[in-house]
Design a protein around this motif. Sequence first.
Motif, PDB file in Angstrom:
ATOM      1  N   LEU A  30       3.150   5.530  -7.652  1.00  0.00           N
ATOM      2  CA  LEU A  30       2.201   6.476  -8.543  1.00  0.00           C
ATOM      3  C   LEU A  30       2.802   7.770  -8.469  1.00  0.00           C
ATOM      4  N   PHE A  31       2.968   8.146  -7.362  1.00  0.00           N
ATOM      5  CA  PHE A  31       3.270   9.833  -7.470  1.00  0.00           C
ATOM      6  C   PHE A  31       4.759  10.131  -7.983  1.00  0.00           C
ATOM      7  N   SER A  32       5.539   9.070  -8.025  1.00  0.00           N
ATOM      8  CA  SER A  32       6.819   9.357  -8.660  1.00  0.00           C
ATOM      9  C   SER A  32       6.576   9.263 -10.092  1.00  0.00           C
ATOM     10  N   TRP A  33       5.831   8.370 -10.582  1.00  0.00           N
ATOM     11  CA  TRP A  33       5.448   8.459 -12.085  1.00  0.00           C
ATOM     12  C   TRP A  33       4.920   9.511 -12.704  1.00  0.00           C
ATOM     13  N   THR A  41       0.797  -1.406   0.112  1.00  0.00           N
ATOM     14  CA  THR A  41       0.168   0.033  -0.100  1.00  0.00           C
ATOM     15  C   THR A  41       0.927   1.350  -0.020  1.00  0.00           C
ATOM     16  N   PRO A  42       1.795   1.392   0.831  1.00  0.00           N
ATOM     17  CA  PRO A  42       2.438   2.770   0.999  1.00  0.00           C
ATOM     18  C   PRO A  42       3.436   2.878  -0.520  1.00  0.00           C
ATOM     19  N   TRP A  43       3.909   1.730  -0.715  1.00  0.00           N
ATOM     20  CA  TRP A  43       4.889   1.568  -2.080  1.00  0.00           C
ATOM     21  C   TRP A  43       4.466   2.000  -3.108  1.00  0.00           C
ATOM     22  N   PHE A  44       3.098   1.399  -3.427  1.00  0.00           N
ATOM     23  CA  PHE A  44       2.536   1.473  -4.541  1.00  0.00           C
ATOM     24  C   PHE A  44       2.146   3.115  -4.733  1.00  0.00           C
ATOM     25  N   LEU A  45       1.642   3.663  -3.470  1.00  0.00           N
ATOM     26  CA  LEU A  45       1.426   5.425  -3.586  1.00  0.00           C
ATOM     27  C   LEU A  45       2.655   6.120  -3.922  1.00  0.00           C
TER      28      LEU A  45
END
Length: 55
Positions: A14-17, A7-11
Amino acid sequence: MPQLNPTPWFLVLLFSWMVLLVIIPPKVMHHHFTGDPTHHSAKEQTQTPWNWPWH
């Protein structure tokens, strides 16, 4: 093991991309290069052969 919780790593992913694909490309595309080769004159350079003796 908390590092396997996506969950935190996916966000973060997404924000970095989002930053890389939405914010940075317009800034790079609006950059003007000072060494644009299209502004040079179309004068053809003359080439002279070398007259050096090869000993």
